[in-house]
Scaffold this motif. Structure first.
Motif, mmCIF file in Angstrom:
data_model
loop_
_atom_site.group_PDB
_atom_site.id
_atom_site.type_symbol
_atom_site.label_atom_id
_atom_site.label_comp_id
_atom_site.label_asym_id
_atom_site.label_seq_id
_atom_site.Cartn_x
_atom_site.Cartn_y
_atom_site.Cartn_z
ATOM 1 N N GLY A 1 21.748 37.319 -8.988
ATOM 2 C CA GLY A 1 20.386 37.445 -9.100
ATOM 3 C C GLY A 1 20.168 38.974 -9.282
ATOM 4 N N ALA B 1 29.475 49.824 -2.875
ATOM 5 C CA ALA B 1 30.579 50.161 -3.644
ATOM 6 C C ALA B 1 30.467 50.389 -5.100
ATOM 7 N N ALA C 1 25.611 47.800 -9.771
ATOM 8 C CA ALA C 1 25.416 46.400 -9.539
ATOM 9 C C ALA C 1 26.834 45.604 -10.084
ATOM 10 N N THR D 1 37.550 43.622 -3.969
ATOM 11 C CA THR D 1 38.623 44.222 -3.104
ATOM 12 C C THR D 1 37.890 45.073 -2.120
ATOM 13 N N GLY E 1 27.731 45.540 2.391
ATOM 14 C CA GLY E 1 29.253 44.900 2.582
ATOM 15 C C GLY E 1 29.400 43.587 2.786
ATOM 16 N N LEU F 1 27.199 40.797 2.136
ATOM 17 C CA LEU F 1 27.682 40.070 0.924
ATOM 18 C C LEU F 1 28.306 38.661 1.268
ATOM 19 N N MET G 1 34.315 34.821 0.588
ATOM 20 C CA MET G 1 35.221 33.840 0.959
ATOM 21 C C MET G 1 36.676 34.583 0.978
#
Ligand SMILES: Cc1cc2nc3c(=O)[nH]c(=O)nc-3n(C[C@H](O)[C@H](O)[C@H](O)COP(=O)(O)OP(=O)(O)OC[C@H]3O[C@@H](n4cnc5c(N)ncnc54)[C@H](O)[C@@H]3O)c2cc1C
Length: 356
Positions: free
Chosen positions: A112, A134, A159, A164, A187, A219, A222
């Motif tokens: 979003g 990043a 964005a 990585t 991060g 963020l 997984m």
């Protein structure tokens, strides 16, 4: 007279029966006992309301075993110290949960676009004097480069997600060293845990330096991937990483987009390229943050937002009131989905632990 502890046990079981998920003993056996994760503490045995579980000694090992009829009440699973069931343990504490997206911002957003909208707004309104996140390396496609942004428009160009590890903390320290004092940093949990350590450790730089204020935007994650592994995986599948303009992981699929094609694979195909450090992480939603963002729980084109702290709330609400973000309260069902994925990440940690 009934001893107090028996009354408490009754009270506890009454509450548990009304509030927890109903699982049969089999689930505890499959995930915890048979896998060797069981600590032989006997909590499941002691709390079974129908005394159906016994601690059997097998070659001097204490093995919780079903010896009666399981009523699938879920209490053994819930009370086991090695399962993770409480939502706050799975996804951390939060003040409010949203499904949100940026409005009228020209960015290559991942979902979003909320993360870049928050940074854009905070820089524009001078709530912060720098943002650290990043960006793509200029020389090596899809290699993340931790970057300090001073202007709102710069943020929008970076964005999107790079799958990585990015060395965010070093860049944050550099930004503080050159005199920025109110910094928002983006991060994954591994990055932000490093910053939390610097903020909370008695000797941590950000604990001893009272001038710096760091707002952490987390963020969901997984796993992230080894850069060379990712390049090789794509090459094996006839994709040059230099041609890729977007990568996305959603609903168990890894997708890459080039000008010519759109390809996808099950994320599990990339298992062997996951960063080895991810084996030690069981935090999906970046619990140590002011605001956490991910895509799980909201549909395509939206960001799921967990606002965790008062500082995070000030920024999110102000940005929403300004109209740069539109937000709807997140319902219980998507939150449950996030908790389920967080549980699967936590349980995966056990199986990785066993393989070492
Ligand atoms: C390695 C990784 C794995 C992820 N896995 C999941 C997942 O399993 N499930 C899920 O729901 N969400 C996951 N996410 C988060 C998701 O991809 C989006 O970043 C999130 O939904 C926010 O979207 P947005 O559109 O609001 O962000 P945008 O507005 O597009 O902004 C994204 C921000 O993230 C920063 N950024 C990009 N890559 C990195 C990086 N490697 N390290 C630090 N900052 C970075 C950018 O600089 C930018 O500021 C993952 C993110 C990363 C980096």
């Amino acid at each position: 007279m009934t001893p107090d502890i028996d009354k408490s046990l009754e009270r506890s079981q009454h509450w548990l029966k009304q509030n927890i998920k109903r699982y049969a003993f089999k689930k505890l056996e499959r995930e915890i006992i048979k896998t060797g994760v069981c600590t032989e503490c006997g909590t499941c045995v002691a709390n079974c309301p129908v005394d159906a579980i016994s601690g059997i000694r097998e070659e001097n090992k204490y093995v919780p075993t079903l010896t009666g009829k399981c009523i699938a009440c879920g209490i053994c699973y819930e009370m086991c110290p090695r399962t993770v069931t409480l939502t706050e343990d799975l996804i951390g504490n939060y003040r409010s949960a949203w499904k949100a997206r940026s409005v009228d911002l020209d960015n290559n957003k991942q979902d979003g676009g909320v993360v870049s909208a928050l940074l854009y707004y905070a820089l524009k309104e001078e709530i912060i004097d720098a943002a650290v996140a990043a960006c793509h390396s200029k020389d090596t496609p899809w290699l993340p480069e931790a970057t300090t942004f001073l202007k709102p428009d710069e943020v929008l160009k970076c964005a999107g997600t790079i799958y990585t590890h990015a060395p965010i903390v070093g860049e944050l320290m550099s930004a503080l060293r050159v005199g920025h004092s109110a910094v928002a940093v983006v991060g994954t949990s591994c990055n932000l845990d490093g910053i939390t350590q610097l903020q909370e450790h008695p000797g941590g730089t950000l604990n001893t330096d009272l001038r710096s204020s760091v707002l952490k935007i987390g963020l969901f994650c997984m796993e992230s991937f080894d850069y060379n592994g990712l390049v090789d995986f794509l090459k094996t599948n006839d994709v040059d990483i230099g041609d890729v303009h977007r990568m996305a992981i959603a609903k168990g699929k890894f997708k890459v987009f080039t000008d010519e094609s759109e390809k996808e694979w099950p994320v599990s195909d990339l298992d062997s390229f996951a960063s080895t450090s991810c084996a030690y992480c069981h935090d999906l939603t970046t619990k140590q943050s002011d605001i956490s963002c991910g895509n799980i729980g909201s549909g395509s084109g939206w960001t799921t937002v967990l606002v965790r702290t008062e500082r995070g709330e000030h920024l999110f609400q102000e940005a929403a009131e300004s109209g740069i973000i539109e937000a709807e309260s997140l319902e219980a069902k998507p939150l449950q989905i996030i908790a389920n994925v967080a549980r699967s990440k936590a349980m995966r940690y056990y199986s990785m632990e066993r393989s070492h």
